[in-house]
Design a protein around this motif. Structure first.
Motif, PDB file in Angstrom:
ATOM      1  N   VAL A   1      53.428  27.760  18.130  1.00 30.64           N
ATOM      2  CA  VAL A   1      53.685  26.906  16.969  1.00 30.64           C
ATOM      3  C   VAL A   1      54.815  25.924  17.273  1.00 30.64           C
ATOM      4  O   VAL A   1      54.776  24.754  16.881  1.00 30.64           O
ATOM      5  N   MET A   2      55.814  26.394  18.006  1.00 32.49           N
ATOM      6  CA  MET A   2      56.963  25.541  18.309  1.00 32.49           C
ATOM      7  C   MET A   2      56.609  24.384  19.237  1.00 32.49           C
ATOM      8  O   MET A   2      57.383  23.433  19.377  1.00 32.49           O
ATOM      9  N   GLU A   3      55.425  24.454  19.851  1.00 30.46           N
ATOM     10  CA  GLU A   3      54.960  23.323  20.651  1.00 30.46           C
ATOM     11  C   GLU A   3      54.696  22.094  19.787  1.00 30.46           C
ATOM     12  O   GLU A   3      54.605  20.982  20.294  1.00 30.46           O
ATOM     13  N   ARG A   4      54.557  22.290  18.504  1.00 27.08           N
ATOM     14  CA  ARG A   4      54.348  21.176  17.575  1.00 27.08           C
ATOM     15  C   ARG A   4      55.624  20.368  17.357  1.00 27.08           C
ATOM     16  O   ARG A   4      55.565  19.245  16.850  1.00 27.08           O
ATOM     17  N   LEU A   5      56.767  20.951  17.711  1.00 23.61           N
ATOM     18  CA  LEU A   5      58.051  20.307  17.448  1.00 23.61           C
ATOM     19  C   LEU A   5      58.423  19.339  18.565  1.00 23.61           C
ATOM     20  O   LEU A   5      57.987  19.490  19.707  1.00 23.61           O
ATOM     21  N   THR A   6      59.256  18.383  18.238  1.00 25.37           N
ATOM     22  CA  THR A   6      59.812  17.521  19.271  1.00 25.37           C
ATOM     23  C   THR A   6      60.848  18.325  20.052  1.00 25.37           C
ATOM     24  O   THR A   6      61.354  19.344  19.558  1.00 25.37           O
ATOM     25  N   PRO A   7      61.202  17.898  21.267  1.00 24.23           N
ATOM     26  CA  PRO A   7      62.236  18.615  22.018  1.00 24.23           C
ATOM     27  C   PRO A   7      63.536  18.771  21.237  1.00 24.23           C
ATOM     28  O   PRO A   7      64.161  19.835  21.278  1.00 24.23           O
ATOM     29  N   ALA A   8      63.940  17.736  20.521  1.00 21.43           N
ATOM     30  CA  ALA A   8      65.191  17.809  19.760  1.00 21.43           C
ATOM     31  C   ALA A   8      65.065  18.797  18.605  1.00 21.43           C
ATOM     32  O   ALA A   8      65.993  19.570  18.321  1.00 21.43           O
ATOM     33  N   GLU A   9      63.914  18.799  17.924  1.00 20.58           N
ATOM     34  CA  GLU A   9      63.711  19.741  16.823  1.00 20.58           C
ATOM     35  C   GLU A   9      63.705  21.178  17.330  1.00 20.58           C
ATOM     36  O   GLU A   9      64.338  22.054  16.742  1.00 20.58           O
ATOM     37  N   ARG A  10      62.995  21.391  18.423  1.00 21.69           N
ATOM     38  CA  ARG A  10      62.887  22.754  18.954  1.00 21.69           C
ATOM     39  C   ARG A  10      64.243  23.278  19.418  1.00 21.69           C
ATOM     40  O   ARG A  10      64.618  24.412  19.124  1.00 21.69           O
ATOM     41  N   THR A  11      64.975  22.451  20.124  1.00 24.40           N
ATOM     42  CA  THR A  11      66.289  22.863  20.604  1.00 24.40           C
ATOM     43  C   THR A  11      67.225  23.158  19.445  1.00 24.40           C
ATOM     44  O   THR A  11      67.950  24.162  19.441  1.00 24.40           O
ATOM     45  N   SER A  12      67.211  22.308  18.437  1.00 25.05           N
ATOM     46  CA  SER A  12      68.068  22.515  17.267  1.00 25.05           C
ATOM     47  C   SER A  12      67.722  23.810  16.560  1.00 25.05           C
ATOM     48  O   SER A  12      68.609  24.593  16.198  1.00 25.05           O
ATOM     49  N   LEU A  13      66.436  24.056  16.365  1.00 27.72           N
ATOM     50  CA  LEU A  13      66.005  25.256  15.656  1.00 27.72           C
ATOM     51  C   LEU A  13      66.375  26.529  16.411  1.00 27.72           C
ATOM     52  O   LEU A  13      66.907  27.477  15.828  1.00 27.72           O
ATOM     53  N   VAL A  14      66.088  26.547  17.713  1.00 26.99           N
ATOM     54  CA  VAL A  14      66.383  27.737  18.516  1.00 26.99           C
ATOM     55  C   VAL A  14      67.879  28.029  18.520  1.00 26.99           C
ATOM     56  O   VAL A  14      68.314  29.170  18.293  1.00 26.99           O
ATOM     57  N   LEU A  15      68.677  27.016  18.780  1.00 35.14           N
ATOM     58  CA  LEU A  15      70.112  27.234  18.897  1.00 35.14           C
ATOM     59  C   LEU A  15      70.747  27.642  17.571  1.00 35.14           C
ATOM     60  O   LEU A  15      71.632  28.504  17.542  1.00 35.14           O
ATOM     61  N   HIS A  16      70.291  27.046  16.474  1.00 36.00           N
ATOM     62  CA  HIS A  16      70.909  27.368  15.189  1.00 36.00           C
ATOM     63  C   HIS A  16      70.334  28.634  14.560  1.00 36.00           C
ATOM     64  O   HIS A  16      71.078  29.552  14.188  1.00 36.00           O
ATOM     65  N   ASP A  17      69.006  28.727  14.462  1.00 39.72           N
ATOM     66  CA  ASP A  17      68.398  29.824  13.712  1.00 39.72           C
ATOM     67  C   ASP A  17      68.305  31.118  14.514  1.00 39.72           C
ATOM     68  O   ASP A  17      68.327  32.205  13.931  1.00 39.72           O
ATOM     69  N   VAL A  18      68.178  31.012  15.838  1.00 34.82           N
ATOM     70  CA  VAL A  18      68.059  32.221  16.655  1.00 34.82           C
ATOM     71  C   VAL A  18      69.408  32.657  17.202  1.00 34.82           C
ATOM     72  O   VAL A  18      69.743  33.846  17.182  1.00 34.82           O
ATOM     73  N   PHE A  19      70.208  31.699  17.675  1.00 38.75           N
ATOM     74  CA  PHE A  19      71.463  32.050  18.329  1.00 38.75           C
ATOM     75  C   PHE A  19      72.711  31.674  17.519  1.00 38.75           C
ATOM     76  O   PHE A  19      73.829  31.827  18.004  1.00 38.75           O
ATOM     77  N   ALA A  20      72.488  31.188  16.310  1.00 39.20           N
ATOM     78  CA  ALA A  20      73.580  30.950  15.352  1.00 39.20           C
ATOM     79  C   ALA A  20      74.659  30.003  15.866  1.00 39.20           C
ATOM     80  O   ALA A  20      75.837  30.165  15.547  1.00 39.20           O
ATOM     81  N   LEU A  21      74.265  29.009  16.669  1.00 36.88           N
ATOM     82  CA  LEU A  21      75.245  28.014  17.107  1.00 36.88           C
ATOM     83  C   LEU A  21      75.520  27.043  15.969  1.00 36.88           C
ATOM     84  O   LEU A  21      74.597  26.618  15.252  1.00 36.88           O
ATOM     85  N   PRO A  22      76.771  26.664  15.765  1.00 33.54           N
ATOM     86  CA  PRO A  22      77.102  25.703  14.716  1.00 33.54           C
ATOM     87  C   PRO A  22      76.473  24.341  15.019  1.00 33.54           C
ATOM     88  O   PRO A  22      76.256  23.979  16.175  1.00 33.54           O
ATOM     89  N   TYR A  23      76.186  23.596  13.975  1.00 36.79           N
ATOM     90  CA  TYR A  23      75.595  22.271  14.168  1.00 36.79           C
ATOM     91  C   TYR A  23      76.504  21.368  15.000  1.00 36.79           C
ATOM     92  O   TYR A  23      76.024  20.496  15.733  1.00 36.79           O
ATOM     93  N   GLU A  24      77.812  21.584  14.881  1.00 39.36           N
ATOM     94  CA  GLU A  24      78.749  20.749  15.645  1.00 39.36           C
ATOM     95  C   GLU A  24      78.523  20.917  17.151  1.00 39.36           C
ATOM     96  O   GLU A  24      78.559  19.938  17.908  1.00 39.36           O
ATOM     97  N   GLU A  25      78.273  22.143  17.590  1.00 40.29           N
ATOM     98  CA  GLU A  25      78.035  22.382  19.015  1.00 40.29           C
ATOM     99  C   GLU A  25      76.675  21.848  19.441  1.00 40.29           C
ATOM    100  O   GLU A  25      76.522  21.305  20.531  1.00 40.29           O
ATOM    101  N   ILE A  26      75.686  22.013  18.583  1.00 41.59           N
ATOM    102  CA  ILE A  26      74.342  21.522  18.913  1.00 41.59           C
ATOM    103  C   ILE A  26      74.347  20.003  19.016  1.00 41.59           C
ATOM    104  O   ILE A  26      73.636  19.421  19.848  1.00 41.59           O
ATOM    105  N   SER A  27      75.150  19.355  18.213  1.00 39.75           N
ATOM    106  CA  SER A  27      75.211  17.889  18.259  1.00 39.75           C
ATOM    107  C   SER A  27      75.705  17.412  19.622  1.00 39.75           C
ATOM    108  O   SER A  27      75.277  16.362  20.117  1.00 39.75           O
ATOM    109  N   ARG A  28      76.578  18.196  20.249  1.00 38.44           N
ATOM    110  CA  ARG A  28      77.063  17.816  21.582  1.00 38.44           C
ATOM    111  C   ARG A  28      75.986  18.038  22.640  1.00 38.44           C
ATOM    112  O   ARG A  28      75.933  17.316  23.637  1.00 38.44           O
ATOM    113  N   VAL A  29      75.141  19.029  22.420  1.00 37.10           N
ATOM    114  CA  VAL A  29      74.029  19.269  23.351  1.00 37.10           C
ATOM    115  C   VAL A  29      73.038  18.115  23.299  1.00 37.10           C
ATOM    116  O   VAL A  29      72.583  17.612  24.342  1.00 37.10           O
ATOM    117  N   LEU A  30      72.710  17.666  22.099  1.00 38.26           N
ATOM    118  CA  LEU A  30      71.675  16.639  21.925  1.00 38.26           C
ATOM    119  C   LEU A  30      72.218  15.218  21.949  1.00 38.26           C
ATOM    120  O   LEU A  30      71.444  14.262  22.039  1.00 38.26           O
TER     121      LEU A  30
END
Length: 281
Positions: free
Chosen positions: A105-134
């Protein structure tokens, strides 16, 4: 070295969920290790957080380039399965974030959407840290994750969280399939069950999903009838839940079957047959 090894499993888990392939996840972790060697660990306050950022950026860049290859893939594209021995219920819990069905199902997402979702919802990274990744603003990342979350909720299959119930249904499925019992097989399949198979254009599989209990049952029994002498099937853990691994007479893996189970029936079957995706097993 010891510091990095303590985080290797975590880093691989991040990479696999973002990329969906074991080989690419291995490569991402190795690249993270090479970059870590160039860093003075004494200057890093939180090794785990730092390494997570590094591997996530590598995966994001890799996923962006992999998208074009997957768009020309022959037939259904499924993630490379992770197969382990079945463990005790109290030690091994089902992890929805690594199920083949959800990763598909996650193949439907864009790379940025998938990375954001995995990092935040699965690994609980703050949005501030994810913003630096992307390399995007915090608000933009928050919107990416929200949009991804909504799309996954729309398409993700319902599934039981009861591991023993899942195994019981898979065992009933296997018994009916291997004995050629069509009524019993249809009974264990949801009326709208979906069969997806990944052959990568290398081996013969249905190139489009097969839908419906009777259609899937007849397809499966036809496959079993064509088994040659020496083939065998065994119950193993496939991406965090009981599944089936089919082996050829030489002991090599022919197919890996992952199941989604809900309300006592199989609702989805994901079959990986592409030999290039089974070499690591």
């Amino acid at each position: 070295m010891e510091g990095f090894e303590a985080h290797r499993g975590h880093l691989w888990g991040v990479a696999y969920r973002i990329l969906g392939t074991t080989v690419d996840a291995d490569d991402a972790v190795q690249e993270t290790w090479l970059r870590w060697r160039q860093v003075d660990a004494r200057e890093v306050d939180d090794e785990r957080a730092y390494l997570t950022m590094v591997v996530s950026r590598i995966c994001y860049d890799s996923l962006t380039s992999a998208r074009s290859r997957r768009e020309t893939y022959v037939g259904e594209w499924l993630p490379e399965p992770v197969v382990k021995e079945l463990g005790p219920d109290e030690r091994v819990a089902m992890d929805d974030s690594v199920s083949l069905a959800l990763l598909a199902v996650m193949e439907r997402l864009t790379p940025a959407e998938r990375t954001s979702l995995v990092l935040h919802d699965v690994f609980a990274l703050p949005y501030e840290e994810i913003s630096r990744v992307l390399g995007r603003s915090v608000d933009a990342v928050r919107q990416l994750a929200s949009r991804a979350r909504g799309r996954v909720q729309d398409y993700a299959p319902r599934r039981t969280s009861d591991r023993s119930a899942h195994l019981k249904v898979v065992e009933a499925f296997a018994a009916a399939a291997t004995t050629g019992d069509l009524p019993a097989l249809v009974a264990v399949l949801d009326p709208d069950v979906v069969w997806r198979a990944d052959g990568g254009g290398v081996v013969t599989v249905a190139l489009v999903p097969v839908v419906g209990a009777m259609k899937v049952a007849r397809l499966l029994l036809g496959v079993v009838e064509r088994w040659y002498v020496g083939m065998s099937a065994e119950f193993l853990e496939v991406n965090g839940a009981p599944g089936v691994v089919v082996r050829g007479a030489d002991g090599g893996v022919d197919s890996v079957l992952a199941f989604t189970v809900a309300d006592g029936r199989v609702t989805e079957i994901d079959v990986v047959r592409n030999p290039h995706k089974l070499r690591h097993l």
